[in-house]
Design an enzyme around this catalytic site. Structure first.
Site, PDB file in Angstrom:
ATOM      1  N   TYR A  72       6.038 -27.817 -58.639  1.00 55.39           N
ATOM      2  CA  TYR A  72       7.370 -27.914 -58.835  1.00 55.39           C
ATOM      3  C   TYR A  72       6.923 -28.705 -60.498  1.00 55.39           C
ATOM      4  CZ  TYR A  72      12.092 -29.345 -58.141  1.00 55.39           C
ATOM      5  OH  TYR A  72      13.679 -29.331 -58.227  1.00 55.39           O
ATOM      6  N   SER A  78      14.948 -31.382 -63.296  1.00 56.07           N
ATOM      7  CA  SER A  78      14.625 -32.388 -62.735  1.00 56.07           C
ATOM      8  C   SER A  78      14.009 -33.943 -62.601  1.00 56.07           C
ATOM      9  CB  SER A  78      13.800 -32.016 -60.896  1.00 56.07           C
ATOM     10  OG  SER A  78      13.578 -33.007 -60.068  1.00 56.07           O
TER      11      SER A  78
HETATM   12  N1  LIG Z   1      18.302 -30.633 -54.367  1.00 59.17           N
HETATM   13  C1  LIG Z   1      18.038 -31.701 -54.549  1.00 59.17           C
HETATM   14  O1  LIG Z   1      17.681 -32.694 -54.266  1.00 59.17           O
HETATM   15  C2  LIG Z   1      17.385 -31.651 -56.538  1.00 59.17           C
HETATM   16  C3  LIG Z   1      16.770 -32.211 -57.370  1.00 59.17           C
HETATM   17  C4  LIG Z   1      16.550 -32.018 -58.630  1.00 59.17           C
HETATM   18  C5  LIG Z   1      16.686 -30.541 -59.042  1.00 59.17           C
HETATM   19  N2  LIG Z   1      17.340 -29.894 -58.579  1.00 59.17           N
HETATM   20  C6  LIG Z   1      16.990 -28.849 -58.935  1.00 59.17           C
HETATM   21  O2  LIG Z   1      18.803 -28.159 -58.367  1.00 59.17           O
HETATM   22  C7  LIG Z   1      18.539 -26.319 -58.400  1.00 59.17           C
HETATM   23  C8  LIG Z   1      19.297 -25.415 -57.364  1.00 59.17           C
HETATM   24  O3  LIG Z   1      18.597 -26.476 -56.518  1.00 59.17           O
HETATM   25  P1  LIG Z   1      18.715 -26.771 -54.994  1.00 59.17           P
HETATM   26  O4  LIG Z   1      18.405 -28.173 -54.269  1.00 59.17           O
HETATM   27  O5  LIG Z   1      20.491 -26.284 -54.657  1.00 59.17           O
HETATM   28  O6  LIG Z   1      17.908 -25.421 -54.039  1.00 59.17           O
HETATM   29  P2  LIG Z   1      18.956 -24.012 -53.350  1.00 59.17           P
HETATM   30  O7  LIG Z   1      19.837 -24.961 -52.421  1.00 59.17           O
HETATM   31  O8  LIG Z   1      17.694 -24.171 -52.580  1.00 59.17           O
HETATM   32  O9  LIG Z   1      19.327 -22.858 -54.294  1.00 59.17           O
HETATM   33  C9  LIG Z   1      18.111 -22.769 -55.026  1.00 59.17           C
HETATM   34  C10 LIG Z   1      19.146 -21.689 -55.761  1.00 59.17           C
HETATM   35  O10 LIG Z   1      18.036 -20.810 -56.127  1.00 59.17           O
HETATM   36  C11 LIG Z   1      18.277 -19.187 -55.973  1.00 59.17           C
HETATM   37  N3  LIG Z   1      16.747 -18.369 -55.975  1.00 59.17           N
HETATM   38  C12 LIG Z   1      15.397 -18.920 -55.853  1.00 59.17           C
HETATM   39  N4  LIG Z   1      14.681 -18.238 -55.945  1.00 59.17           N
HETATM   40  C13 LIG Z   1      15.689 -17.360 -56.682  1.00 59.17           C
HETATM   41  C14 LIG Z   1      15.048 -16.100 -56.924  1.00 59.17           C
HETATM   42  N5  LIG Z   1      14.076 -15.073 -57.223  1.00 59.17           N
HETATM   43  N6  LIG Z   1      16.449 -15.537 -58.067  1.00 59.17           N
HETATM   44  C15 LIG Z   1      17.564 -15.624 -57.749  1.00 59.17           C
HETATM   45  N7  LIG Z   1      17.859 -16.538 -57.489  1.00 59.17           N
HETATM   46  C16 LIG Z   1      17.000 -17.428 -57.144  1.00 59.17           C
HETATM   47  C17 LIG Z   1      18.797 -19.500 -54.038  1.00 59.17           C
HETATM   48  O11 LIG Z   1      19.240 -18.232 -53.893  1.00 59.17           O
HETATM   49  P3  LIG Z   1      18.475 -16.957 -53.351  1.00 59.17           P
HETATM   50  O12 LIG Z   1      17.083 -17.269 -52.028  1.00 59.17           O
HETATM   51  O13 LIG Z   1      19.649 -16.180 -52.514  1.00 59.17           O
HETATM   52  O14 LIG Z   1      18.434 -15.859 -54.283  1.00 59.17           O
HETATM   53  C18 LIG Z   1      19.535 -20.393 -54.324  1.00 59.17           C
HETATM   54  O15 LIG Z   1      20.626 -20.618 -54.913  1.00 59.17           O
HETATM   55  C19 LIG Z   1      17.078 -26.078 -58.768  1.00 59.17           C
HETATM   56  O16 LIG Z   1      16.545 -25.847 -59.898  1.00 59.17           O
HETATM   57  C20 LIG Z   1      16.488 -27.053 -58.189  1.00 59.17           C
HETATM   58  O17 LIG Z   1      14.764 -27.331 -58.395  1.00 59.17           O
HETATM   59  C21 LIG Z   1      17.256 -29.745 -56.820  1.00 59.17           C
END
Ligand SMILES: NC(=O)c1ccc[n+]([C@@H]2O[C@H](COP(=O)([O-])OP(=O)(O)OC[C@H]3O[C@@H](n4cnc5c(N)ncnc54)[C@H](OP(=O)(O)O)[C@@H]3O)[C@@H](O)[C@H]2O)c1
Length: 257
Positions: free
Chosen positions: A157, A144
């Site tokens: 985070y 990120s």
């Molecule tokens: N959205 C943003 O603006 C943004 C910006 C920068 C970086 N990111 C990064 O991008 C990545 C994806 O984020 P996202 O925004 O797409 O969020 P999201 O929709 O909340 O996705 C997170 C994923 O991680 C899984 N997860 C969480 N805890 C877990 C565990 N203990 N075991 C297995 N799976 C787990 C969740 O599935 P379950 O709950 O079903 O387990 C979900 O599939 C993350 O690393 C986040 O930090 C996001």
């Protein structure tokens, strides 16, 4: 600049996305499926994974919790047994809760460390022997821009994302000479369940589908760091090169925090 072997033809590539029940992981899995890859999706929520499989013929679901090292290792074993190899492993699992020093919560901080960072180590433990044996394949970590430098509310985070950025760089140096690609994906704000809790205005917010498109383009261009949207990430990169005093002042002015 091309730092990795380009991935342009996805037909029949065996790709494993961990953290693909929602958000960026799910959208990227969907895009790779459309491009002809054999897609395996993992996360904790089996129902969401099953719905992905129902919508994407030929995809597979392997539910797991990334904090369970044995489960991650077993899943990698199942993939190799069923498909013979892993061409791409993507670590998208992540959790985010705003945290400030004035309301420090050790459990929240440790939970971030376990899911965002230790879970990635569990993936390495599971796939590195496979990739090294193959002498080919690609490993991609979702970091990120919050890992570039300290940002307000990111007490739990931010440090996990800084660790992932460093981890990806070290991995690159070890794996690139062995024919294995390593990339680091640093998104700005993407509209997903993770950011839905943000009460503040998120500049340059994009959809998970736009994020997936940028990620796949980055892999096809052989990039190491894939960051987007550029109108936001380039600004943050510039900010991150400021001296400490100027940096703290600029962030305070921009966020009001
Ligand atoms: N959205 C943003 O603006 C943004 C910006 C920068 C970086 N990111 C990064 O991008 C990545 C994806 O984020 P996202 O925004 O797409 O969020 P999201 O929709 O909340 O996705 C997170 C994923 O991680 C899984 N997860 C969480 N805890 C877990 C565990 N203990 N075991 C297995 N799976 C787990 C969740 O599935 P379950 O709950 O079903 O387990 C979900 O599939 C993350 O690393 C986040 O930090 C996001």
């Amino acid at each position: 600049m091309r730092l990795n072997p380009r991935i342009e033809d996805w037909t029949g590539r065996v790709v494993w996305l961990v953290g693909a029940s929602t958000g960026i992981g799910r959208a990227t899995a969907s895009r790779l499926h459309a491009l002809g890859a054999t897609v395996i999706v993992s996360a904790r929520t089996a129902l969401a994974l099953e719905s992905f499989v129902a919508e994407h013929a030929g995809a597979h679901a392997l539910p797991l919790d990334v904090t369970d090292r044995d489960a991650v290792r077993a899943a990698a074993g199942q993939i190799v047994e069923a498909h013979g190899r892993i061409d791409l492993a993507v670590y998208c699992a992540g959790t985010y809760r705003p945290l400030r020093a004035t309301q420090f919560d050790l459990d929240v901080a440790l939970q971030h460390q376990q899911v965002n960072y230790v879970g990635a180590l569990h993936l390495l433990d599971a796939v590195l022997p496979v990739l090294l044996r193959q002498g080919a394949g690609h490993l991609s970590l979702l970091g990120s821009v919050a890992g570039y430098r300290g940002l307000p509310q990111a007490l739990a985070y931010g440090p996990t994302k800084a660790a992932l950025i460093n981890l990806a760089e070290v991995l690159y140096m070890d794996l690139h000479p062995r024919g294995i690609g390593v990339s680091l994906v640093n998104p700005g704000f993407v509209e997903t369940p993770l950011t839905a809790q943000n009460a503040f205005h998120m500049p340059a917010l994009i959809t998970p589908e736009e994020a997936a498109e940028a990620i796949v383009r980055g892999w096809s261009q052989g990039r190491f760091e894939i960051h987007f949207p550029k109108r936001f990430t380039l600004w943050l990169k510039l900010l991150s090169h400021l001296g400490d005093a100027l940096y703290f002042k600029a962030v305070r002015r921009a966020t009001g925090l």
